[in-house]
Design a protein around this motif. Structure first.
Motif, short mmCIF file in Angstrom:
data_model
loop_
_atom_site.label_atom_id
_atom_site.label_comp_id
_atom_site.label_asym_id
_atom_site.label_seq_id
_atom_site.Cartn_x
_atom_site.Cartn_y
_atom_site.Cartn_z
N LYS A 112 0.84 -1.20 0.00
CA LYS A 112 0.00 0.00 0.00
C LYS A 112 0.87 1.24 0.00
CE LYS A 112 -2.97 2.59 3.14
NZ LYS A 112 -2.03 3.24 4.05
N VAL A 113 0.54 2.17 -0.89
CA VAL A 113 1.22 3.47 -0.97
C VAL A 113 0.16 4.55 -1.00
CG1 VAL A 113 2.75 4.96 -2.32
CG2 VAL A 113 3.19 2.49 -2.20
N ASP A 114 0.33 5.58 -0.18
CA ASP A 114 -0.63 6.69 -0.14
C ASP A 114 -0.13 7.84 -1.01
OD1 ASP A 114 -2.43 5.54 1.81
OD2 ASP A 114 -0.87 5.91 3.31
N VAL A 115 -1.07 8.49 -1.70
CA VAL A 115 -0.72 9.63 -2.53
C VAL A 115 -1.81 10.69 -2.40
CG1 VAL A 115 -1.80 8.55 -4.55
CG2 VAL A 115 -0.18 10.43 -4.88
N GLU A 152 -7.00 -13.68 4.73
CA GLU A 152 -6.35 -12.40 4.44
C GLU A 152 -5.40 -12.05 5.58
OE1 GLU A 152 -6.66 -10.73 1.67
OE2 GLU A 152 -8.18 -12.10 0.86
N VAL A 153 -4.14 -11.83 5.26
CA VAL A 153 -3.13 -11.45 6.24
C VAL A 153 -2.73 -10.00 5.96
CG1 VAL A 153 -0.90 -11.99 7.28
CG2 VAL A 153 -2.30 -13.83 6.29
N VAL A 154 -2.91 -9.14 6.96
CA VAL A 154 -2.66 -7.70 6.77
C VAL A 154 -1.55 -7.26 7.71
CG1 VAL A 154 -3.69 -5.40 6.78
CG2 VAL A 154 -5.10 -7.40 6.22
N ALA A 155 -0.61 -6.49 7.18
CA ALA A 155 0.49 -5.93 7.97
C ALA A 155 0.16 -4.48 8.30
CB ALA A 155 1.80 -6.01 7.20
N PHE A 156 0.13 -4.18 9.61
CA PHE A 156 -0.11 -2.82 10.08
C PHE A 156 1.18 -2.26 10.65
CE2 PHE A 156 -4.30 -4.77 10.31
CZ PHE A 156 -5.11 -3.79 9.78
N GLU A 157 1.36 -0.98 10.45
CA GLU A 157 2.51 -0.29 11.02
C GLU A 157 2.45 -0.41 12.54
OE1 GLU A 157 4.84 3.82 9.92
OE2 GLU A 157 2.66 3.85 10.07
N GLY A 158 3.59 -0.69 13.17
CA GLY A 158 3.63 -0.85 14.62
C GLY A 158 3.10 0.38 15.33
N GLY A 159 2.20 0.17 16.30
CA GLY A 159 1.64 1.27 17.07
C GLY A 159 0.44 1.94 16.45
N SER A 160 0.03 1.52 15.24
CA SER A 160 -1.13 2.14 14.60
C SER A 160 -2.42 1.67 15.26
CB SER A 160 -1.16 1.81 13.10
OG SER A 160 -1.31 0.43 12.90
N SER A 162 -6.48 0.67 15.29
CA SER A 162 -7.44 0.04 14.37
C SER A 162 -8.85 0.11 14.94
CB SER A 162 -7.04 -1.42 14.11
OG SER A 162 -6.99 -2.15 15.32
N ARG A 163 -9.13 1.19 15.66
CA ARG A 163 -10.43 1.33 16.30
C ARG A 163 -11.52 1.71 15.30
NH1 ARG A 163 -8.83 4.62 21.90
NH2 ARG A 163 -7.47 2.98 22.75
N THR A 164 -11.13 2.34 14.21
CA THR A 164 -12.10 2.71 13.18
C THR A 164 -11.61 2.19 11.84
OG1 THR A 164 -11.02 4.82 12.66
CG2 THR A 164 -12.65 4.82 14.46
N VAL A 165 -12.54 2.15 10.86
CA VAL A 165 -12.17 1.70 9.52
C VAL A 165 -11.11 2.62 8.93
CG1 VAL A 165 -13.01 1.34 7.18
CG2 VAL A 165 -14.40 0.61 9.12
N THR A 166 -11.27 3.93 9.16
CA THR A 166 -10.31 4.89 8.62
C THR A 166 -8.91 4.67 9.19
OG1 THR A 166 -12.04 6.56 8.32
CG2 THR A 166 -9.77 7.35 8.37
N SER A 167 -8.82 4.46 10.50
CA SER A 167 -7.50 4.25 11.12
C SER A 167 -6.88 2.93 10.67
CB SER A 167 -7.62 4.29 12.65
OG SER A 167 -8.46 3.24 13.13
N MET A 168 -7.72 1.92 10.41
CA MET A 168 -7.20 0.65 9.89
C MET A 168 -6.58 0.84 8.51
SD MET A 168 -9.94 -2.31 10.96
CE MET A 168 -8.99 -3.51 10.02
N ILE A 169 -7.29 1.58 7.66
CA ILE A 169 -6.80 1.82 6.30
C ILE A 169 -5.51 2.63 6.34
CG2 ILE A 169 -7.30 3.03 4.14
CD1 ILE A 169 -10.24 2.28 4.57
N GLN A 170 -5.45 3.62 7.21
CA GLN A 170 -4.26 4.46 7.30
C GLN A 170 -3.05 3.69 7.81
OE1 GLN A 170 -5.71 7.65 9.78
NE2 GLN A 170 -6.43 8.86 8.04
N GLY A 171 -3.28 2.77 8.75
CA GLY A 171 -2.19 2.01 9.34
C GLY A 171 -1.74 0.82 8.52
N MET A 172 -2.55 0.39 7.57
CA MET A 172 -2.21 -0.78 6.76
C MET A 172 -1.05 -0.47 5.81
SD MET A 172 -4.70 -3.02 4.29
CE MET A 172 -4.78 -1.75 3.02
N LYS A 173 -0.09 -1.39 5.75
CA LYS A 173 1.07 -1.20 4.86
C LYS A 173 1.16 -2.24 3.77
CE LYS A 173 2.54 2.50 6.71
NZ LYS A 173 2.43 3.77 5.94
#
Length: 199
Positions: A112-115, A152-160, A162-173
């Protein structure tokens, strides 16, 4: 749209056509016994393009999925050419989540890359140099010890969070799915600490 109960609704209009991608939304109020008319203006799409590399060398083949979760737009995918170049029409300015799947990668998902596309841009170039980190392994059922397929195996940035859908998407790498042997591989990760979640 028939059969709606009275109340307030948000209408979303999306198109993923290669040369006419757009999205729009509008809030309308439905009143009992009345016909509500909604006129939604189509926005003009713009081109997001660039080159995908890894360690400076072009990524030869694959695809890029462009998604704009807050607007409910999933924009199909763009092919990565043998030269590493890609091009995709998106609805307009805003934040996009790009999922990059390199040719030959096993399992669904990708890195995942954010732009952020700035306002006023007609064409926006965004080059990506993917890191070379990888997490691979096998998923087992904790109770039975059996291999878990198609998880589905998802890697999240350490410390991110995941309380909301938005925060999950932002923390997913990055993400991957397990194969018939329960194996997964999440590629193009930068150095750091990650939390893995199986869904």
């Amino acid at each position: 749209l028939n059969g709606l109960s009275p109340g307030e609704y948000r209408l979303f209009v999306t198109s993923n056509a290669p040369r006419r991608a757009f999205n729009a939304q509008q809030v309308v109020t439905v009143v009992e016994g009345e016909i509500t008319q909604a006129d939604i203006a189509q926005t003009v799409g713009m081109r997001l393009f660039g080159r995908v590399t890894s360690a400076g060398a072009p990524v030869a083949g694959g695809r890029i999925d462009a998604v704009q979760p807050e607007r409910g737009w999933g924009g199909g995918n763009a092919q990565i050419e043998p030269t590493g170049d890609y091009s995709r029409v998106v609805p307009g300015p805003g934040n996009y989540m790009l999922m990059i799947r390199v040719a030959g990668q096993t399992g669904a998902g990708g890195a995942k890359v954010d732009v952020t596309v700035p306002p006023g841009a007609v064409d926006f170039r965004f080059d990506m140099d993917l890191p070379s980190g990888e997490i691979s392994g096998v998923v087992l059922d904790a109770a039975t010890g059996e291999l878990v397929q198609h998880a589905e195996v998802v890697a999240f940035e350490g410390g991110s969070s995941s309380r909301t859908v938005t925060s999950m998407i932002q923390g997913m790498k990055g993400m991957s799915s397990t194969d018939t042997q329960g194996q997964f591989s999440i590629t193009a990760l930068g150095a750091g600490v990650y939390t893995l979640r199986v869904m």
